[in-house]
Design a protein around this motif. Structure first.
Motif, PDB file in Angstrom:
ATOM      1  N   LEU A  49       0.810  -1.198  -0.036  1.00 26.51           N
ATOM      2  CA  LEU A  49      -0.064   0.294   0.262  1.00 26.51           C
ATOM      3  C   LEU A  49       0.935   1.281  -0.089  1.00 26.51           C
ATOM      4  O   LEU A  49       0.575   2.080  -0.784  1.00 26.51           O
ATOM      5  N   ASN A  50       1.675   1.484   0.954  1.00 28.84           N
ATOM      6  CA  ASN A  50       2.616   2.784   1.028  1.00 28.84           C
ATOM      7  C   ASN A  50       3.332   3.032  -0.303  1.00 28.84           C
ATOM      8  O   ASN A  50       3.576   3.885  -0.944  1.00 28.84           O
ATOM      9  N   ILE A  51       3.906   1.871  -0.762  1.00 26.95           N
ATOM     10  CA  ILE A  51       4.821   1.960  -2.091  1.00 26.95           C
ATOM     11  C   ILE A  51       3.823   2.346  -3.173  1.00 26.95           C
ATOM     12  O   ILE A  51       4.234   3.481  -4.184  1.00 26.95           O
ATOM     13  N   SER A  52       2.611   1.822  -3.339  1.00 26.42           N
ATOM     14  CA  SER A  52       1.470   2.022  -4.220  1.00 26.42           C
ATOM     15  C   SER A  52       1.306   3.555  -4.217  1.00 26.42           C
ATOM     16  O   SER A  52       1.223   4.492  -4.952  1.00 26.42           O
ATOM     17  N   LEU A  53       1.073   4.056  -2.972  1.00 31.24           N
ATOM     18  CA  LEU A  53       0.607   5.725  -2.931  1.00 31.24           C
ATOM     19  C   LEU A  53       1.772   6.725  -3.053  1.00 31.24           C
ATOM     20  O   LEU A  53       1.513   7.565  -3.713  1.00 31.24           O
ATOM     21  N   ASP A  54       2.858   6.254  -2.823  1.00 32.74           N
ATOM     22  CA  ASP A  54       4.224   6.991  -3.291  1.00 32.74           C
ATOM     23  C   ASP A  54       4.278   7.174  -4.691  1.00 32.74           C
ATOM     24  O   ASP A  54       4.445   8.254  -5.364  1.00 32.74           O
ATOM     25  N   ALA A  55       4.139   5.837  -5.473  1.00 30.48           N
ATOM     26  CA  ALA A  55       4.127   5.811  -6.843  1.00 30.48           C
ATOM     27  C   ALA A  55       2.963   6.672  -7.481  1.00 30.48           C
ATOM     28  O   ALA A  55       3.104   7.484  -8.392  1.00 30.48           O
ATOM     29  N   LEU A  69      -7.620  -0.410  -3.175  1.00 30.27           N
ATOM     30  CA  LEU A  69      -6.949  -0.624  -2.074  1.00 30.27           C
ATOM     31  C   LEU A  69      -7.565  -1.488  -0.927  1.00 30.27           C
ATOM     32  O   LEU A  69      -8.838  -1.281  -0.817  1.00 30.27           O
ATOM     33  N   ASP A  70      -6.807  -2.023  -0.125  1.00 32.60           N
ATOM     34  CA  ASP A  70      -7.083  -2.802   1.118  1.00 32.60           C
ATOM     35  C   ASP A  70      -6.314  -2.722   2.186  1.00 32.60           C
ATOM     36  O   ASP A  70      -5.076  -2.961   2.451  1.00 32.60           O
ATOM     37  N   PRO A  71      -6.359  -1.269   2.998  1.00 35.17           N
ATOM     38  CA  PRO A  71      -5.592  -0.893   4.058  1.00 35.17           C
ATOM     39  C   PRO A  71      -5.419  -2.076   5.230  1.00 35.17           C
ATOM     40  O   PRO A  71      -4.319  -2.128   5.682  1.00 35.17           O
ATOM     41  N   ALA A  72      -6.230  -2.852   5.436  1.00 35.52           N
ATOM     42  CA  ALA A  72      -6.059  -3.858   6.456  1.00 35.52           C
ATOM     43  C   ALA A  72      -5.046  -5.063   6.117  1.00 35.52           C
ATOM     44  O   ALA A  72      -4.298  -5.555   6.710  1.00 35.52           O
ATOM     45  N   ASP A  74      -2.710  -4.042   3.761  1.00 39.03           N
ATOM     46  CA  ASP A  74      -1.506  -3.374   3.396  1.00 39.03           C
ATOM     47  C   ASP A  74      -1.281  -3.613   1.968  1.00 39.03           C
ATOM     48  O   ASP A  74      -0.006  -3.778   1.471  1.00 39.03           O
ATOM     49  N   THR A  75      -2.464  -3.395   1.162  1.00 40.07           N
ATOM     50  CA  THR A  75      -2.235  -3.902  -0.208  1.00 40.07           C
ATOM     51  C   THR A  75      -2.870  -3.218  -1.124  1.00 40.07           C
ATOM     52  O   THR A  75      -4.108  -2.723  -0.836  1.00 40.07           O
ATOM     53  N   ALA A  76      -2.467  -2.943  -2.265  1.00 41.35           N
ATOM     54  CA  ALA A  76      -3.114  -2.188  -3.483  1.00 41.35           C
ATOM     55  C   ALA A  76      -2.832  -3.127  -4.892  1.00 41.35           C
ATOM     56  O   ALA A  76      -1.833  -3.908  -4.862  1.00 41.35           O
ATOM     57  N   TRP A  77      -3.774  -2.868  -5.528  1.00 39.78           N
ATOM     58  CA  TRP A  77      -3.732  -3.630  -6.946  1.00 39.78           C
ATOM     59  C   TRP A  77      -4.211  -2.517  -8.009  1.00 39.78           C
ATOM     60  O   TRP A  77      -4.988  -1.844  -7.959  1.00 39.78           O
ATOM     61  N   TRP A  78      -3.188  -2.461  -9.014  1.00 39.43           N
ATOM     62  CA  TRP A  78      -3.184  -1.538 -10.120  1.00 39.43           C
ATOM     63  C   TRP A  78      -3.931  -2.415 -11.065  1.00 39.43           C
ATOM     64  O   TRP A  78      -3.462  -3.586 -11.361  1.00 39.43           O
ATOM     65  N   LEU A  79      -4.767  -2.087 -12.010  1.00 39.18           N
ATOM     66  CA  LEU A  79      -5.355  -2.754 -12.895  1.00 39.18           C
ATOM     67  C   LEU A  79      -4.560  -2.262 -14.166  1.00 39.18           C
ATOM     68  O   LEU A  79      -4.358  -1.099 -14.495  1.00 39.18           O
ATOM     69  N   VAL A  80      -3.720  -3.131 -14.982  1.00 47.36           N
ATOM     70  CA  VAL A  80      -2.829  -2.794 -16.039  1.00 47.36           C
ATOM     71  C   VAL A  80      -2.935  -3.879 -17.185  1.00 47.36           C
ATOM     72  O   VAL A  80      -3.745  -4.827 -16.986  1.00 47.36           O
ATOM     73  N   PRO A  81      -2.488  -3.546 -18.382  1.00 48.44           N
ATOM     74  CA  PRO A  81      -2.520  -4.240 -19.684  1.00 48.44           C
ATOM     75  C   PRO A  81      -1.864  -5.413 -19.488  1.00 48.44           C
ATOM     76  O   PRO A  81      -0.919  -5.718 -18.713  1.00 48.44           O
ATOM     77  N   HIS A  82      -2.121  -6.504 -20.434  1.00 51.26           N
ATOM     78  CA  HIS A  82      -1.378  -7.725 -20.337  1.00 51.26           C
ATOM     79  C   HIS A  82       0.180  -7.489 -20.516  1.00 51.26           C
ATOM     80  O   HIS A  82       0.982  -8.253 -19.987  1.00 51.26           O
ATOM     81  N   SER A  83       0.430  -6.386 -21.339  1.00 51.96           N
ATOM     82  CA  SER A  83       2.022  -5.978 -21.508  1.00 51.96           C
ATOM     83  C   SER A  83       2.667  -6.042 -20.072  1.00 51.96           C
ATOM     84  O   SER A  83       4.008  -6.133 -20.061  1.00 51.96           O
ATOM     85  N   ALA A  84       1.754  -5.545 -19.144  1.00 52.18           N
ATOM     86  CA  ALA A  84       2.583  -5.496 -17.718  1.00 52.18           C
ATOM     87  C   ALA A  84       3.405  -6.447 -17.068  1.00 52.18           C
ATOM     88  O   ALA A  84       4.108  -6.597 -16.444  1.00 52.18           O
ATOM     89  N   ALA A  85       3.074  -7.836 -17.424  1.00 53.24           N
ATOM     90  CA  ALA A  85       3.635  -8.949 -17.167  1.00 53.24           C
ATOM     91  C   ALA A  85       5.170  -8.970 -17.587  1.00 53.24           C
ATOM     92  O   ALA A  85       5.852  -9.391 -16.662  1.00 53.24           O
ATOM     93  N   LEU A  86       5.398  -8.361 -18.632  1.00 50.54           N
ATOM     94  CA  LEU A  86       6.966  -8.221 -19.070  1.00 50.54           C
ATOM     95  C   LEU A  86       7.366  -7.113 -18.410  1.00 50.54           C
ATOM     96  O   LEU A  86       8.507  -6.994 -17.954  1.00 50.54           O
ATOM     97  N   ARG A 115     -12.454  -2.920   1.474  1.00 45.37           N
ATOM     98  CA  ARG A 115     -11.647  -2.712  -0.028  1.00 45.37           C
ATOM     99  C   ARG A 115     -12.399  -1.398  -0.631  1.00 45.37           C
ATOM    100  O   ARG A 115     -13.743  -1.455  -0.435  1.00 45.37           O
ATOM    101  N   PHE A 116     -11.682  -0.477  -1.349  1.00 45.60           N
ATOM    102  CA  PHE A 116     -12.172   0.468  -2.047  1.00 45.60           C
ATOM    103  C   PHE A 116     -11.367   0.972  -3.102  1.00 45.60           C
ATOM    104  O   PHE A 116     -10.346   0.925  -3.146  1.00 45.60           O
ATOM    105  N   TRP A 117     -12.210   1.507  -3.999  1.00 44.09           N
ATOM    106  CA  TRP A 117     -11.246   2.176  -5.100  1.00 44.09           C
ATOM    107  C   TRP A 117     -10.897   3.321  -4.880  1.00 44.09           C
ATOM    108  O   TRP A 117     -11.607   4.396  -4.809  1.00 44.09           O
ATOM    109  N   HIS A 118      -9.428   3.588  -5.000  1.00 45.48           N
ATOM    110  CA  HIS A 118      -8.867   4.858  -4.622  1.00 45.48           C
ATOM    111  C   HIS A 118      -9.063   5.566  -6.021  1.00 45.48           C
ATOM    112  O   HIS A 118      -9.420   6.773  -5.880  1.00 45.48           O
TER     113      HIS A 118
END
Length: 148
Positions: A49-55, A69-72, A74-86, A115-118
């Motif tokens: 979470l804190n790394i995501s918020l800094d970014a 975000l899920d503060p409990a 300490d995790t965040a998930w960014w939705l990214v295209p398939h190219s993100a895997a590489l 959880r909530f959508w930042h």
């Protein structure tokens, strides 16, 4: 207590279309639960979470996509295209989940289970650009000039 908020925003509708059973996703949201949305047309990049918020502070609006975000946890998930895997493979702070991985999400309209959508999906399909996310996760000053 079940939610009385309808889940008919463009963002929730877009998320539901990515569920294996959109009707079940909507029913789960009606019960204030988290619906499993399988990553098929996008991937989920999991970051502390804190790394995501800094970014996030380093990314220009046009380069930001949905951020859950899920503060409990300490995790965040960014939705990214398939190219993100590489593109994000060499960044230790990022776990890019594979296609078909179920991301358990609340509706766009309100939080559920902590959880909530930042940055909520807007229904357009806009995702976070992985090259910019990678740069934002790196040392300060490494963003491309066009990011500003």
């Amino acid at each position: 207590m079940a939610s009385q908020t309808p889940h008919n925003s463009p963002g929730s509708a877009w998320l539901a279309t990515h569920a294996r059973r959109p009707d079940i996703a909507s029913a789960v949201w009606d019960l204030d639960g988290l619906a499993p949305i399988h990553c098929t047309t996008w991937l989920a990049a999991e970051i502390q979470l804190n790394i995501s918020l800094d970014a996030l502070g380093r990314l220009r609006r046009g380069h930001r996509g949905p951020l859950l975000l899920d503060p409990a946890l300490d995790t965040a998930w960014w939705l990214v295209p398939h190219s993100a895997a590489l593109e994000l493979a060499d960044i230790r702070s990022v776990t890019v989940h594979p296609q078909e991985w179920p991301l358990h999400v609340p509706p766009v309209e309100h939080p559920a289970a902590g959880r909530f959508w930042h940055i909520p999906p807007d229904g357009s399909g806009h995702l976070t650009e992985p090259a910019y996310l990678a740069a934002a996760l790196g040392p300060v000053g490494r963003l491309p000039a066009e990011a500003f």
